[in-house]
Design an enzyme around this catalytic site. Structure first.
Site, mmCIF file in Angstrom:
data_model
loop_
_atom_site.group_PDB
_atom_site.id
_atom_site.type_symbol
_atom_site.label_atom_id
_atom_site.label_comp_id
_atom_site.label_asym_id
_atom_site.label_seq_id
_atom_site.Cartn_x
_atom_site.Cartn_y
_atom_site.Cartn_z
ATOM 1 N N GLU A 161 -1.252 8.723 -1.480
ATOM 2 C CA GLU A 161 -0.993 10.189 -0.766
ATOM 3 C C GLU A 161 0.465 10.351 -0.846
ATOM 4 O OE1 GLU A 161 -3.053 9.996 2.951
ATOM 5 O OE2 GLU A 161 -5.139 9.970 1.989
ATOM 6 N N GLU B 88 -10.779 7.829 -2.336
ATOM 7 C CA GLU B 88 -10.728 7.366 -0.910
ATOM 8 C C GLU B 88 -11.382 8.462 -0.050
ATOM 9 O OE1 GLU B 88 -6.923 5.881 0.908
ATOM 10 O OE2 GLU B 88 -7.879 6.953 2.590
#
Ligand SMILES: *[C@@H]1O[C@H](CO)[C@@H](O)[C@H](O)[C@H]1NC(C)=O
Ligand SMILES: *[C@@H]1O[C@H](CO)[C@@H](O)[C@H](O)[C@H]1NC(C)=O
Ligand SMILES: *[C@@H]1O[C@H](CO)[C@@H](O)[C@H](O)[C@H]1NC(C)=O
Ligand SMILES: *[C@@H]1O[C@H](CO)[C@@H](O)[C@H](O)[C@H]1NC(C)=O
Ligand SMILES: *[C@@H]1O[C@H](CO)[C@@H](O)[C@H](O)[C@H]1NC(C)=O
Length: 524
Positions: free
Chosen positions: A263, A368
């Site tokens: 991220e 994820e």
């Protein structure tokens, strides 16, 4: 070898023998269902009992395996049904399988070896631990084939740490794995590998560089690496990846892949609460071209699949267009694009289609996902809607070029942790250490409807989506041996009499119950 270690190895050996025995016999051990007041039930496992999945039968032409899970309580229950030559006149929908039209090849399905996963597994008695590992990786379990490994700490750790917390150590002479790798990650990965007949594709992801390498001198919050790509801190950070791969290799764990950063957009959010490091796509491009790509190559790791983004698809195709820009050599070091599901509700699937169209030789992998929104507590035991959300996401992703789907934590505690910033979430397996039990949530079986049957190397094939029925979704694959697999999700409240038409074999007619999930497999 001391006595404790010896008895542990002996127990593990006996357990492996038991598994081999189960493989050559066995009927399904049924779910020990328990209700916690949610829409459906969980299956309880302990030291002496755990439900299993009956292996698929290698059927002759004209018959199909059917595995069903329902809100009403069935969990991957197997039966064998037959094809007919004529279509049923009463079928409400017919799904036309067109194996001649093929799409992406699948890499697999799996979850993450976080510190929290390991910590929770280790709170169980040894026999219960074995059941848990078998449930995810064994022949009588889901047979996961993807595994994500956080490089050092993330929020699902008990504290922040890196592999080199020695300020100024740009040569990483003091780089070392931590107690968490040695206790919570490596042994669990090794056990998972030992019960799995498939290879597990393992990939690492870093959350943050050591604080001393960063502009904000902190693993959390708003910050990035000091200096510029090509500079000493970027070189050190590239070396950190190589050292990580080398250290895991010393434990006989070979990584298949890496993401360049978990991220990357989080680290450019002010006061971001847990480990993160900010990257702009141009910055990631230059880091890969100048530092990470060459470092992996020089370290002998050019076969490790490098993935970019590792963030929500809201960033696509923009992120890929920047990193893969013509002027840079970054693209030649990159194999894939990793996506997270968290903003899917505002990010159209078109972003995946466009990205695939522009870069057909880069795979897209979902790396994820987890349920963050349960109310009032983060863990919702027996919640069927969460299984539907997982299934919907997998079908939607795979219908838009995604090659696999890796869940987040494989095991959390009753609160949804541990997590050092209290960012608790749900998980397909919840461990109740006090009772020496663990609970397989509906989400666990949702994963299994794919991971066990859509084996690596399967290819998605054409089967037009039915749009006339609300909440009815389906997808088809051809497996490496030529057999076909179809998964159907019915989120609706009515049964749907469904026919699957395979032009070679005939019609498979089956009532898909309300709020259910079915996988069919057959040979042709
Ligand atoms: C384990 O689960 C089985 C099946 O639910 C149950 O019969 C048994 O009593 C449990 N064992 C313990 C120690 O709770
Ligand atoms: C095949 O299935 C149909 C219903 O779908 C059933 O009527 C028939 O008896 C079955 N035939 C065999 C050989 O099992
Ligand atoms: C490495 O660790 C040793 C022992 O803690 C320390 O004396 C040394 O200064 C460290 N070196 C670097 C470059 O951080
Ligand atoms: C890092 O940031 C957090 C949150 O702002 C803060 O509590 C902590 O003290 C900082 N750590 C260091 C070493 O500055
Ligand atoms: C790695 O595997 C080799 C060969 O199987 C074995 O000799 C060695 O002890 C293993 N090392 C570790 C750390 O498990």
């Amino acid at each position: 070898m001391n006595l404790v270690l010896f008895s542990k190895r002996l127990l593990w050996g006996i357990y492996i023998l038991k598994l081999i025995y189960e493989e050559v016999c066995c009927e399904q051990v049924p779910c020990a269902a328990r209700s916690y007041g949610q829409s459906s039930v969980i299956c309880v496992c302990n030291a002496t009992y755990c439900d299993t999945v009956e292996p698929e039968s290698r059927l002759t032409q004209g018959y199909a395996n059917m595995f069903i899970s329902t809100l009403a309580g069935q969990r991957l229950e197997k039966s064998v049904i037959n094809f007919t030559q004529q279509p049923s006149k009463t079928a409400q929908v017919t799904l036309e399988v067109k194996p001649q039209i093929m799409y992406q090849t699948m890499l697999g399905f799996g979850g993450a070896f976080t510190d929290a996963t390991g910590i929770n597994i280790l709170t169980l008695s040894l026999p219960a631990q074995y059941h848990l590992i078998q449930s995810y990786f064994g022949r009588s379990g889901l047979e996961y084939t993807l595994g994500r490994i956080p490089m050092a700490s993330c929020d699902f750790s008990t504290h922040t740490y890196s592999y080199d917390d020695n300020p100024g150590d740009l040569d990483l002479v003091n780089f070392s794995l931590t107690m968490e790798d040695i206790k919570y990650k490596i042994p669990i990965i090794q056990k998972a590998q030992s019960v799995n007949r498939q290879k597990i594709l393992l990939f690492g992801s870093p959350w943050s560089a050591p604080a001393w390498m960063k502009t904000n001198q902190n693993m959390t919050g708003y910050g990035t690496l000091i200096g510029n790509p090509g500079g000493p801190y970027y070189k050190a950070w590239a070396k950190y990846f190589v050292r990580f791969l080398e250290e895991y290799r010393k434990h006989n764990i070979t990584l298949w892949g890496l993401t360049a950063q978990n991220e990357p957009t989080d680290g450019y959010i002010h006061n971001f609460p847990f480990q993160a490091m900010g990257w702009y796509p141009d910055q990631q491009k230059d880091f890969i071209a100048l530092d990470l790509g060459p470092a992996l190559k020089a370290g002998g790791f050019s076969d490790v699949r490098l993935m970019i983004l590792d963030d929500t698809r809201l960033n696509l195709p923009y992120w890929a267009e920047k990193v893969f820009s013509q002027e840079s050599s970054a693209s030649m070091y990159v194999s894939g694009i990793a996506v997270h599901w968290y903003e899917d509700f505002i990010a159209p699937t078109l972003s995946l289609d466009v990205t695939h169209k522009e870069y057909p030789d880069k795979f897209i992998l979902a790396t994820e996902a987890c349920i963050t929104s349960n109310f009032p507590s983060k863990v919702s035991l027996g919640n069927w809607e969460n299984a539907e959300k997982y299934t919907h996401s997998i079908i939607e992703d795979a219908r838009h070029w995604v090659t696999g789907w890796s869940d987040w934590n494989m095991a959390l505690d009753m609160e949804g942790g541990p997590n050092w910033v209290n960012n608790f979430v749900d998980s397909p397996v919840i461990v109740n250490a006090k009772a020496d039990e663990f609970y397989k949530q509906p989400m666990f079986y949702a994963m299994g409807h794919f991971s066990k049957f859509i084996i690596p190397g399967s290819q998605r094939i054409e089967m037009p989506q039915v749009t006339s029925l609300e909440g009815f979704e389906s997808i088809a694959f051809q497996r490496p041996d030529g057999s076909l697999a179809v998964v159907i999700l019915n989120r609706g409240t009515s049964p749907v009499l469904t026919a699957i038409h395979d032009p070679v074999v005939g019609y498979l007619t089956q009532t898909v119950p309300p709020r259910s999930l079915i996988t069919f497999t057959w040979w042709r």
